[in-house]
Design a protein around this motif. Sequence first.
Motif, PDB file in Angstrom:
ATOM      1  N   ASP A 223       0.814  -1.214   0.000  1.00 32.52           N
ATOM      2  CA  ASP A 223       0.000   0.000   0.000  1.00 32.52           C
ATOM      3  C   ASP A 223       0.848   1.265   0.000  1.00 32.52           C
ATOM      4  OD1 ASP A 223       1.056  -0.229   2.522  1.00 32.52           O
ATOM      5  OD2 ASP A 223      -0.837   0.054   3.581  1.00 32.52           O
ATOM      6  N   LEU A 224       2.097   1.171  -0.463  1.00 34.80           N
ATOM      7  CA  LEU A 224       3.049   2.273  -0.556  1.00 34.80           C
ATOM      8  C   LEU A 224       3.482   2.801   0.808  1.00 34.80           C
ATOM      9  CD1 LEU A 224       0.699   3.581  -3.121  1.00 34.80           C
ATOM     10  CD2 LEU A 224       3.061   3.750  -3.763  1.00 34.80           C
ATOM     11  N   SER A 225       3.243   2.025   1.875  1.00 35.14           N
ATOM     12  CA  SER A 225       3.503   2.509   3.230  1.00 35.14           C
ATOM     13  C   SER A 225       4.938   2.289   3.698  1.00 35.14           C
ATOM     14  CB  SER A 225       2.545   1.829   4.211  1.00 35.14           C
ATOM     15  OG  SER A 225       2.771   0.431   4.225  1.00 35.14           O
ATOM     16  N   GLY A 226       5.754   1.652   2.901  1.00 37.08           N
ATOM     17  CA  GLY A 226       7.139   1.427   3.273  1.00 37.08           C
ATOM     18  C   GLY A 226       7.346   0.047   3.866  1.00 37.08           C
ATOM     19  N   GLY A 227       8.569  -0.254   4.119  1.00 28.63           N
ATOM     20  CA  GLY A 227       8.982  -1.547   4.663  1.00 28.63           C
ATOM     21  C   GLY A 227      10.490  -1.540   4.679  1.00 28.63           C
ATOM     22  N   ALA A 228      11.106  -2.418   3.897  1.00 23.30           N
ATOM     23  CA  ALA A 228      12.560  -2.413   3.766  1.00 23.30           C
ATOM     24  C   ALA A 228      13.006  -1.145   3.028  1.00 23.30           C
ATOM     25  CB  ALA A 228      13.035  -3.651   3.018  1.00 23.30           C
ATOM     26  N   GLY A 229      12.140  -0.627   2.157  1.00 25.19           N
ATOM     27  CA  GLY A 229      12.390   0.627   1.452  1.00 25.19           C
ATOM     28  C   GLY A 229      11.485   1.715   2.002  1.00 25.19           C
ATOM     29  N   PRO A 230      11.723   2.960   1.619  1.00 23.77           N
ATOM     30  CA  PRO A 230      10.919   4.065   2.149  1.00 23.77           C
ATOM     31  C   PRO A 230       9.479   4.030   1.639  1.00 23.77           C
ATOM     32  CG  PRO A 230      12.406   4.858   0.454  1.00 23.77           C
ATOM     33  CD  PRO A 230      12.756   3.418   0.697  1.00 23.77           C
ATOM     34  N   LYS A 231       8.590   4.704   2.358  1.00 19.62           N
ATOM     35  CA  LYS A 231       7.205   4.791   1.905  1.00 19.62           C
ATOM     36  C   LYS A 231       7.136   5.671   0.663  1.00 19.62           C
ATOM     37  CE  LYS A 231       5.399   8.639   4.590  1.00 19.62           C
ATOM     38  NZ  LYS A 231       4.289   9.077   5.419  1.00 19.62           N
ATOM     39  N   LEU A 232       6.195   5.345  -0.208  1.00 17.71           N
ATOM     40  CA  LEU A 232       6.056   6.053  -1.480  1.00 17.71           C
ATOM     41  C   LEU A 232       4.698   6.739  -1.617  1.00 17.71           C
ATOM     42  CD1 LEU A 232       7.645   3.387  -3.855  1.00 17.71           C
ATOM     43  CD2 LEU A 232       8.746   5.357  -2.803  1.00 17.71           C
ATOM     44  N   SER A 233       3.936   6.808  -0.546  1.00 24.07           N
ATOM     45  CA  SER A 233       2.580   7.340  -0.616  1.00 24.07           C
ATOM     46  C   SER A 233       2.539   8.813  -1.005  1.00 24.07           C
ATOM     47  CB  SER A 233       1.850   7.125   0.707  1.00 24.07           C
ATOM     48  OG  SER A 233       2.570   7.719   1.769  1.00 24.07           O
ATOM     49  N   ALA A 234       3.631   9.546  -0.832  1.00 20.15           N
ATOM     50  CA  ALA A 234       3.680  10.961  -1.220  1.00 20.15           C
ATOM     51  C   ALA A 234       4.932  11.249  -2.055  1.00 20.15           C
ATOM     52  CB  ALA A 234       3.645  11.850   0.020  1.00 20.15           C
ATOM     53  N   ILE A 235       5.430  10.251  -2.773  1.00 19.17           N
ATOM     54  CA  ILE A 235       6.676  10.391  -3.537  1.00 19.17           C
ATOM     55  C   ILE A 235       6.591  11.471  -4.611  1.00 19.17           C
ATOM     56  CG2 ILE A 235       6.155   8.568  -5.220  1.00 19.17           C
ATOM     57  CD1 ILE A 235       9.570   9.116  -3.590  1.00 19.17           C
ATOM     58  N   GLY A 236       5.393  11.701  -5.158  1.00 18.28           N
ATOM     59  CA  GLY A 236       5.224  12.714  -6.205  1.00 18.28           C
ATOM     60  C   GLY A 236       5.418  14.129  -5.712  1.00 18.28           C
ATOM     61  N   SER A 237       5.317  14.353  -4.417  1.00 15.59           N
ATOM     62  CA  SER A 237       5.562  15.695  -3.880  1.00 15.59           C
ATOM     63  C   SER A 237       7.055  15.944  -3.679  1.00 15.59           C
ATOM     64  CB  SER A 237       4.814  15.893  -2.557  1.00 15.59           C
ATOM     65  OG  SER A 237       5.280  14.984  -1.580  1.00 15.59           O
ATOM     66  N   LYS A 238       7.856  14.896  -3.757  1.00 16.19           N
ATOM     67  CA  LYS A 238       9.305  15.022  -3.576  1.00 16.19           C
ATOM     68  C   LYS A 238      10.065  14.963  -4.902  1.00 16.19           C
ATOM     69  CE  LYS A 238      13.088  13.107  -0.874  1.00 16.19           C
ATOM     70  NZ  LYS A 238      13.496  12.113   0.102  1.00 16.19           N
ATOM     71  N   TYR A 239       9.586  14.112  -5.834  1.00 19.38           N
ATOM     72  CA  TYR A 239      10.283  13.901  -7.099  1.00 19.38           C
ATOM     73  C   TYR A 239       9.337  14.093  -8.277  1.00 19.38           C
ATOM     74  CZ  TYR A 239      13.917  11.583  -4.309  1.00 19.38           C
ATOM     75  OH  TYR A 239      14.891  11.304  -3.393  1.00 19.38           O
ATOM     76  N   SER A 240       9.886  14.547  -9.409  1.00 20.59           N
ATOM     77  CA  SER A 240       9.112  14.683 -10.647  1.00 20.59           C
ATOM     78  C   SER A 240       9.050  13.334 -11.351  1.00 20.59           C
ATOM     79  CB  SER A 240       9.780  15.703 -11.573  1.00 20.59           C
ATOM     80  OG  SER A 240      10.998  15.180 -12.088  1.00 20.59           O
ATOM     81  N   VAL A 241       8.260  13.250 -12.412  1.00 24.40           N
ATOM     82  CA  VAL A 241       8.167  12.024 -13.209  1.00 24.40           C
ATOM     83  C   VAL A 241       9.548  11.626 -13.724  1.00 24.40           C
ATOM     84  CG1 VAL A 241       7.204  10.991 -15.297  1.00 24.40           C
ATOM     85  CG2 VAL A 241       5.805  12.499 -13.908  1.00 24.40           C
ATOM     86  N   ASP A 242      10.292  12.583 -14.249  1.00 24.77           N
ATOM     87  CA  ASP A 242      11.619  12.294 -14.801  1.00 24.77           C
ATOM     88  C   ASP A 242      12.590  11.824 -13.717  1.00 24.77           C
ATOM     89  OD1 ASP A 242      10.779  12.964 -17.358  1.00 24.77           O
ATOM     90  OD2 ASP A 242      11.446  15.044 -17.171  1.00 24.77           O
ATOM     91  N   GLU A 243      12.521  12.422 -12.533  1.00 25.61           N
ATOM     92  CA  GLU A 243      13.402  12.006 -11.446  1.00 25.61           C
ATOM     93  C   GLU A 243      13.066  10.592 -10.974  1.00 25.61           C
ATOM     94  OE1 GLU A 243      14.479  16.240  -9.282  1.00 25.61           O
ATOM     95  OE2 GLU A 243      12.468  15.388  -8.974  1.00 25.61           O
ATOM     96  N   ILE A 244      11.781  10.282 -10.891  1.00 27.37           N
ATOM     97  CA  ILE A 244      11.372   8.932 -10.498  1.00 27.37           C
ATOM     98  C   ILE A 244      11.819   7.924 -11.549  1.00 27.37           C
ATOM     99  CG2 ILE A 244       9.396   7.423 -10.055  1.00 27.37           C
ATOM    100  CD1 ILE A 244       7.989   9.928  -8.872  1.00 27.37           C
ATOM    101  N   ALA A 245      11.645   8.264 -12.830  1.00 27.00           N
ATOM    102  CA  ALA A 245      12.088   7.369 -13.908  1.00 27.00           C
ATOM    103  C   ALA A 245      13.593   7.127 -13.827  1.00 27.00           C
ATOM    104  CB  ALA A 245      11.708   7.951 -15.269  1.00 27.00           C
TER     105      ALA A 245
END
Length: 127
Positions: free
Chosen positions: A71-93
């Motif tokens: 559910d994008l809440s994180g675990g071994a990696g960081p949570k991604l539920s608000a990743i779009g507010s930190k990175y652009s589409v190009d940065e995520i790609a």
Amino acid sequence: MKKWLFTMLFGSALVLGACGGGGDDGGNEEPADNGGTDTEESTGDEGGGSVDTAAAEELYQNNCASCHGGDLSGGAGPKLSAIGSKYSVDEIADILKNGKNNGMPAFEGQLSEGDITTLSSWLAEKK
């Protein structure tokens, strides 16, 4: 400890892979750039660009959920539920293609360019 973690990650990947849905014709993303007239595109988009939400969610579940949570809440990696507010589409790609020094693996040989575009566009909407 490493064997236990590996076993848990592998087991999670198997379970999540088995939960994948059906009826998808392979997730070809080329029609998504045709101006929004395709009927298989997501109905929950805000207008502008279109993301095949079902394909993106399947890609996420099959490739990311074991570390970032189903559910994008994180675990071994960081949570991604608000990743779009930190990175652009190009940065995520770029992160998906090349990985990141904090343990994020590169997916550039494992995911197609279309899959990376679909996944990064979908994640960028998470704000």
